[in-house]
Design an enzyme around this catalytic site. Structure first.
Site, mmCIF file in Angstrom:
data_model
loop_
_atom_site.group_PDB
_atom_site.id
_atom_site.type_symbol
_atom_site.label_atom_id
_atom_site.label_comp_id
_atom_site.label_asym_id
_atom_site.label_seq_id
_atom_site.Cartn_x
_atom_site.Cartn_y
_atom_site.Cartn_z
ATOM 1 N N HIS A 33 -98.307 -9.615 62.701
ATOM 2 C CA HIS A 33 -97.043 -9.345 62.011
ATOM 3 C C HIS A 33 -96.897 -10.217 60.765
ATOM 4 C CE1 HIS A 33 -95.035 -6.670 64.900
ATOM 5 N NE2 HIS A 33 -95.859 -7.246 65.759
ATOM 6 N N LYS B 155 -76.861 -7.349 56.659
ATOM 7 C CA LYS B 155 -75.788 -8.312 56.927
ATOM 8 C C LYS B 155 -75.936 -9.611 56.126
ATOM 9 C CE LYS B 155 -72.297 -8.969 59.845
ATOM 10 N NZ LYS B 155 -71.400 -7.869 60.208
ATOM 11 N N GLY C 286 -93.852 -1.896 66.854
ATOM 12 C CA GLY C 286 -92.939 -1.384 67.871
ATOM 13 C C GLY C 286 -93.574 -1.597 69.224
ATOM 14 N N GLU D 72 -94.574 -10.144 58.685
ATOM 15 C CA GLU D 72 -93.165 -10.355 58.330
ATOM 16 C C GLU D 72 -92.534 -11.541 59.051
ATOM 17 O OE1 GLU D 72 -94.391 -7.996 60.147
ATOM 18 O OE2 GLU D 72 -93.105 -7.471 61.833
ATOM 19 N N CYS E 243 -99.221 -3.665 63.332
ATOM 20 C CA CYS E 243 -99.218 -3.733 64.794
ATOM 21 C C CYS E 243 -99.316 -2.321 65.390
ATOM 22 C CB CYS E 243 -97.983 -4.500 65.280
ATOM 23 S SG CYS E 243 -98.063 -4.872 67.041
ATOM 24 N N TYR E 244 -98.254 -1.818 66.033
ATOM 25 C CA TYR E 244 -98.306 -0.435 66.541
ATOM 26 C C TYR E 244 -98.658 0.523 65.403
ATOM 27 C CZ TYR E 244 -96.705 4.078 68.273
ATOM 28 O OH TYR E 244 -96.634 5.398 68.628
ATOM 29 N N ASP F 216 -67.909 -7.401 56.930
ATOM 30 C CA ASP F 216 -68.272 -6.256 56.093
ATOM 31 C C ASP F 216 -67.062 -5.636 55.411
ATOM 32 O OD1 ASP F 216 -70.642 -6.819 57.304
ATOM 33 O OD2 ASP F 216 -70.554 -5.128 58.700
#
Ligand code: XMP
Length: 583
Positions: free
Chosen positions: A174, A372, A59, A176, A86-87, A232
């Site tokens: 990170h 999504k 973050g 990810e 990270c944070y 959706d």
């Protein structure tokens, strides 16, 4: 595989420490076949004791900011594995007695990690040099007692920390993001070797299981939907039809008269759907209105009226009915909802009948645990057309918020930088919204546009005039409101842009492409069009992007032939400071 898709229990809990990272981290863990869900960072440890492991997300905050996200320190005390990213690493170090040093410049982008050769399960098979991606200012200066620093880069001495006996870990980079080349191996080691999760989230072949759960939940009742035409609600509606048969699923689509060209025809193809024609109701209520807030308010009110009317006339509150909704996972969480979700939610919650159904649990939301792109995958399994699944987001209030109005006639103001167009549009500055005029310049130059916005306090958007019937000096802003003629004008221009972008595949290269009508022109041609193609991940931030010259040329030619259009402009503003929509 016993996981329920409608009411799953996460094995990995991601504590949201702000920004977009938490969702990316959750998605990546799910890609490993393990259900992960996002919780607010300050969730009490006792409420997530069920999880096999916890990730504290990255973050933008500094642990020294007074309002920075916090976690319950008790999560570190019970042997539950925790990975801070990270944070998250900095917060862990800070709370456990280490030291976080304020960074002067920070480190953004690619870096090379040198990872020690340890026997630790998190780092298994990963020792040595490798490319990682960093985005931070602060760093861990001293590790807490019991921890060791096991990885570093040239500029960051503490890039990975571990206290293996306590199963506590931190990564400054990170894992990810794709630029961290072996990132998925770090996550996989955490999930399977440290937390000992088992695979429970199979991205393929899930449709039969979801359908079975819909049948179990709905029982002998029938389901009704307010379908919006978006991905959706269409996927959720289709799942219910397949699960229960077309006789037991009904959908209502409200045609507000503010839709894009052909929209209602696309929706018409869904079985079991009726169209509630409310064009006159909406356009009547909006007649003469120029203020953006008032527009949104009126549209919200009219939606409530229509929905109340439908619920009443079809007696949908009777016990035999249950409400279906296309809610997706990010809509359900407090901290991660997009503007989109927030708007849709407040508007639904205001309809008394819908509130009653929700409160009594008479609601089925088949997609509420999916992201999504997982919804799109499900849509593909259902063989829904790609044209529908890949469509760009479109705001609920429709063309109304892309058709700008003016209460007064007003001339342009020439300045050394360009021409100030006295049409106010929305922007974001920090957390607040600004409302300010637009600056027009004469070249498609992002660097110049950005420099000007940063320098000029009283504009929040810069456009370039790309094709004008008359010089800008011959144009002015004219008083006008939201009339059917202007909405039709915008609808035509929007349809041209959509068609040309689909034919050229350009629509796949941008995240969204709003087309806006502004009351700038001449007596004969009173309006102009603004093109706003943007790149984004989730709409929270966005970059204005340029398009190939030949494509832009085609758009200009066709749009300028429309009745009433004096010019085509191009929005060069990133978000922040300019929102994606103009109102
Ligand atoms: P902004 O303009 O805030 O938009 O940068 C971010 C994303 O949200 C969409 N948006 C809306 N969607 N109702 C919606 O359903 C709204 O009132 C609304 N306003 C903005 C916008 O299209 C973009 O994708």
């Amino acid at each position: 595989m016993s996981q329920s898709y409608l009411n799953p229990t996460p094995q990995i809990v991601i504590l949201d420490a702000g920004g977009q990272y938490c969702h990316l981290e959750a998605r990546k863990v799910r890609d490993l076949g393990v259900y992960a869900a996002v919780y607010p960072s300050n969730t009490p440890a006792g409420e997530i004791a069920f999880a096999k492991g916890i990730i504290i997300s990255g973050g933008p905050a500094s642990v020294y900011d007074p309002d920075s996200p916090k976690v319950d320190p008790a999560i570190f005390a019970h042997g539950q594995p925790v990975l801070g990213i990270c944070y998250g690493q900095q917060l862990m170090a800070h709370l456990l007695g280490g030291e976080v040093t304020r960074g002067e410049k920070g480190e953004y982008g690619l870096a090379t990690l040198e990872l020690d050769d340890t026997t630790d399960p998190l780092f298994s098979g990963l020792s040595g040099h490798q490319q990682i991606w960093m985005s931070h200012r602060d760093v861990v200066g001293a590790v807490p007692e019991g921890f060791s620093a096991v990885g570093r880069t040239d500029t960051c001495a503490v890039a990975a920390i571990a206290a293996p006996q306590r199963k506590l870990y931190g990564l400054q980079f990170h894992p990810e993001v794709v630029h961290t080349v072996r990132g998925m191996e770090f996550l996989s080691n955490f999930v399977f070797r440290v937390c000992e999760c088992v695979k429970d989230w199979d991205p393929r072949h899930r449709v039969p299981a979801i359908e079975q759960e819909i049948r179990d939940q709905v029982g002998t009742r029938s389901v009704f939907f307010f379908v919006s035409g978006g991905v959706d609600s269409t996927v959720a509606f289709t799942l219910c039809i397949r699960a229960l048969g077309p006789d037991r699923v009904k959908g209502v689509y409200v045609d507000t008269g503010l839709m894009r060209e052909g929209e209602t025809d696309v929706v018409r193809q869904l079985p079991g759907l009726t169209i509630e024609h409310a064009q006159e109701q909406f356009l009547g209520a909006l007649a003469g209105v120029t203020d953006p807030e008032q527009k949104r308010h009126i549209i919200g009110e009219e939606f409530v009226r229509v929905q109340d009317r439908v619920i009443e006339s079809r007696r949908l509150l009777e016990e035999s009915w249950i409400l279906g909704q296309g809610t997706i996972y990010p809509d359900t969480i407090e901290s991660g909802g997009t503007t989109n979700a927030a708007v849709i939610k407040t508007h639904h919650n205001r309809v008394a009948g819908i509130r009653k159904l929700m409160e009594s649990g008479r609601i089925v939301e088949p997609l509420k645990s999916f992201y999504k792109d997982e919804v799109r995958e499900i849509g593909r399994e259902l063989a829904l057309p790609a044209q529908l699944l890949d469509r760009h987001p479109f705001p609920g209030p429709g063309l109304a918020i892309r058709c700008l109005c003016s209460a007064v006639d007003a001339p342009l103001l020439t300045t050394p930088e360009g021409a100030i167009i006295p049409v106010n549009s929305v922007g974001v500055q920090g957390d607040s919204r600004s409302y300010a005029p637009v600056l027009a310049i004469d070249s498609l130059d992002h660097a110049r546009a950005t420099a000007l916005i940063n320098r000029l306090a009283d504009v929040n958007r810069v456009v370039a005039g790309v094709e004008l019937k008359v010089p800008l000096s011959g144009m002015q802003v004219r008083a006008c409101s939201l009339t059917p003629v202007r909405i039709a004008r915008l609808r035509c221009a929007d349809a041209i842009v959509r068609r040309v972008c689909q034919e050229s595949d350009y629509d796949r290269r941008v995240w969204q492409f709003p087309v806006i009508l502004i009351p700038l022109g001449t007596v004969e041609s009173p309006d102009s069009i603004v093109l706003r193609p943007v790149e984004s991940v989730d709409g929270m931030t966005a970059q204005s992007v340029l398009m190939p010259d030949d494509l832009l040329g085609r758009l200009n030619n066709e749009i300028l032939q429309l009745e009433g259009i004096a010019g085509v402009f191009y929005d060069l503003t990133h978000k922040p400071p300019g929102t994606i929509e103009w109102e």
